[in-house]
Design an enzyme around this catalytic site. Structure first.
Site, PDB file in Angstrom:
ATOM      1  N   LYS A 199       0.874  -1.185   0.000  1.00 29.36           N
ATOM      2  CA  LYS A 199       0.000   0.000   0.000  1.00 29.36           C
ATOM      3  C   LYS A 199       0.903   1.224   0.000  1.00 29.36           C
ATOM      4  O   LYS A 199       1.665   1.453   0.946  1.00 29.36           O
ATOM      5  CB  LYS A 199      -0.888  -0.023   1.245  1.00 29.36           C
ATOM      6  CG  LYS A 199      -1.733   1.215   1.426  1.00 29.36           C
ATOM      7  CD  LYS A 199      -2.683   1.448   0.264  1.00 29.36           C
ATOM      8  CE  LYS A 199      -3.856   0.484   0.286  1.00 29.36           C
ATOM      9  NZ  LYS A 199      -4.749   0.655  -0.889  1.00 29.36           N
ATOM     10  N   HIS A 326     -10.098  -7.279  -4.526  1.00 34.47           N
ATOM     11  CA  HIS A 326      -9.770  -6.191  -3.606  1.00 34.47           C
ATOM     12  C   HIS A 326     -10.198  -6.561  -2.194  1.00 34.47           C
ATOM     13  O   HIS A 326     -11.050  -7.414  -1.991  1.00 34.47           O
ATOM     14  CB  HIS A 326     -10.520  -4.942  -4.089  1.00 34.47           C
ATOM     15  CG  HIS A 326     -10.599  -3.833  -3.102  1.00 34.47           C
ATOM     16  ND1 HIS A 326     -11.734  -3.580  -2.362  1.00 34.47           N
ATOM     17  CD2 HIS A 326      -9.690  -2.908  -2.721  1.00 34.47           C
ATOM     18  CE1 HIS A 326     -11.511  -2.534  -1.579  1.00 34.47           C
ATOM     19  NE2 HIS A 326     -10.291  -2.110  -1.772  1.00 34.47           N
TER      20      HIS A 326
HETATM   21 MG   LIG Z   1      -6.566  -0.467  -4.189  1.00 33.79          MG
END
Ligand SMILES: [Mg+2]
Length: 430
Positions: A199, A326
């Site tokens: 991330k 996701h």
């Molecule tokens: Mg994403």
């Protein structure tokens, strides 16, 4: 004798689940994340479970839907959309607010409804499967694989939440390439993950490029992904793509908006994935026609359940676009649902995302266990998971006793506890 599949009762249990201080471009995860556990009870005595986001706006839609369901059949999954469509939503309170993943500006009343429906659909499928003694994957056309691969989800993070709230863990901080590599090695050791996603959007692009380079060196040949949640401009995205082209499996949402993604995709020569610019069916035509995305990250919460996820996969297959999955913070009920639907999608060509290894708490009697980065697809009736009532009660009590600060996700507010001057960065940030 055939069991009576009429819904007699629906129970909604909002819970707060401990969440580590994981950083993203908006801020930091709060000490607790809200989830909603949905139970559908049938006249035949079967109970099915589903799970979705637990923020107030989701509860506001779930309550009238729960009241409308008794008397209907658990097989009437299409009817859920009609029922949800009749739930009044004050659009002014929803449109343009953060969506379920804490991303700004993309929530709509329809998306909110679909995220709520998803939990009811999964609960109905769980109940139906239990009543028919069939696993959920069999209700979706049967599994095409016996296990589903997941990817390690790496985060820049702090050792603890500011202000001492929330649980603690022994992961320590990860704020540089060495910290990210150590995290990846631990995920590989503990769960056998073979692909890794970072991330991003937290630090300057050069810093995150260095982290991905360090991962590539430490874990040669492992598929790598980087997801800055649209934090970069088109030129910055092209620059990062150029520098990481040889090591990335795909770049996820480098920039916001379909047209920006299309410009990056056409010039970067690297596949782009999204869970931001394609999250509903109406967004597909433009994105596919302009070549903006090469991999859609499905999410059964966003798309309205497991059947809709299969519809999405069929559209992607038609247009030669890849499918992966996701994840936002979730518990074992949703992980089981993700695994069942993923097992039935022939064109699922990439390991799925999951936050689950970061969650130390669950409502399941037995946590789901990754082996070699994969989950076995259960052949037990329904989802194949058992909910522990005492664990559910403990997490619900935390929700009841909360002072209101944790019931709605707000990563920027959480960041302000450490940095009072923090404002949600404008996009593009770099
Ligand atoms: Mg994403």
């Amino acid at each position: 004798m055939t069991a009576d599949l009429t819904v007699t009762d629906v129970r909604l249990t909002p819970v707060l689940v401990s969440d580590p201080p994981l950083l993203n471009t908006q801020g930091v995860h709060q000490p607790y994340a809200a989830r909603l556990i949905v139970e559908v009870v049938t006249a035949g005595g079967t109970t099915g479970f589903g799970e979705t986001y637990g923020d107030t706006k989701y509860l506001d839609v779930a309550r009238p839907l729960a009241e409308a369901l008794p008397g209907r059949q658990v097989t009437d999954l299409n009817g859920l959309f009609t029922l949800a469509g009749s739930v009044k939503i004050d659009a002014a309170r929803v449109e343009g607010t953060a969506d379920a993943g804490g991303q700004r500006g993309v929530q709509t009343a329809d998306k909110l409804r679909l995220s709520v429906v998803s939990a009811f659909e999964v609960a109905c499928l769980d109940a139906l499967g239990k009543a028919r003694e069939l696993p959920v994957h069999a209700l979706l056309g049967h599994k095409v694989r016996d296990r589903v691969e997941y990817s390690a989800y790496l985060f820049y993070r702090w050792a603890r939440h500011p202000g001492g709230r929330g649980g603690t863990d022994d992961w320590g901080a990860a704020r540089d390439p060495a910290g990210i590599v150590a995290q990846a090695r631990r995920f590989a050791r503990d769960h056998g993950f073979r692909s890794f996603k970072l991330k991003g959007g937290v630090y300057e692009p050069a810093e995150e490029i260095a982290a991905v380079r360090a991962l590539a060196e430490a874990l040669p040949d492992a598929p790598l992904r980087l997801d800055p949640n649209g934090a970069w401009s088109v030129p910055t995205s092209l620059d990062v793509a150029e520098q990481l082209r040889d090591v990335l499996e795909y770049l996820e949402d480098p920039t916001t908006g379909t047209s920006g993604m299309a410009r990056v995709a056409s010039r970067s020569g690297i596949p782009l994935a999204t869970n931001m610019c394609v999250t509903t069916f109406p967004e597909i035509p433009e994105a596919f026609a302009t070549g903006a995305v090469q991999v859609v990250l499905s999410d059964h919460h966003y798309w309205g359940g497991l059947l809709r996820t299969r519809e999405l996969a069929a559209v992607c297959r038609t247009f030669g676009v890849g499918v992966s999955m996701h994840s936002n913070t979730h518990l074992g009920i949703s992980l089981a649902a993700m695994t069942h639907v993923a097992a039935t999608v022939p064109n699922l060509d990439h390991a799925c995302d999951s936050h689950y290894p970061w969650q130390s708490e669950d409502v399941l009697s037995r946590r789901l266990t990754f082996r070699e980065g994969c989950l076995d697809v259960s052949d037990a009736p329904g989802l194949g998971v058992e909910v522990d009532r005492e664990k559910l009660a403990v997490l619900h009590r935390r929700w009841l006793e909360d002072d209101g600060t944790m019931r709605d996700r707000d990563d920027a507010a959480a960041m302000r506890r450490a940095d009072p001057g923090w404002v949600t960065p404008a996009v593009p940030r770099w």
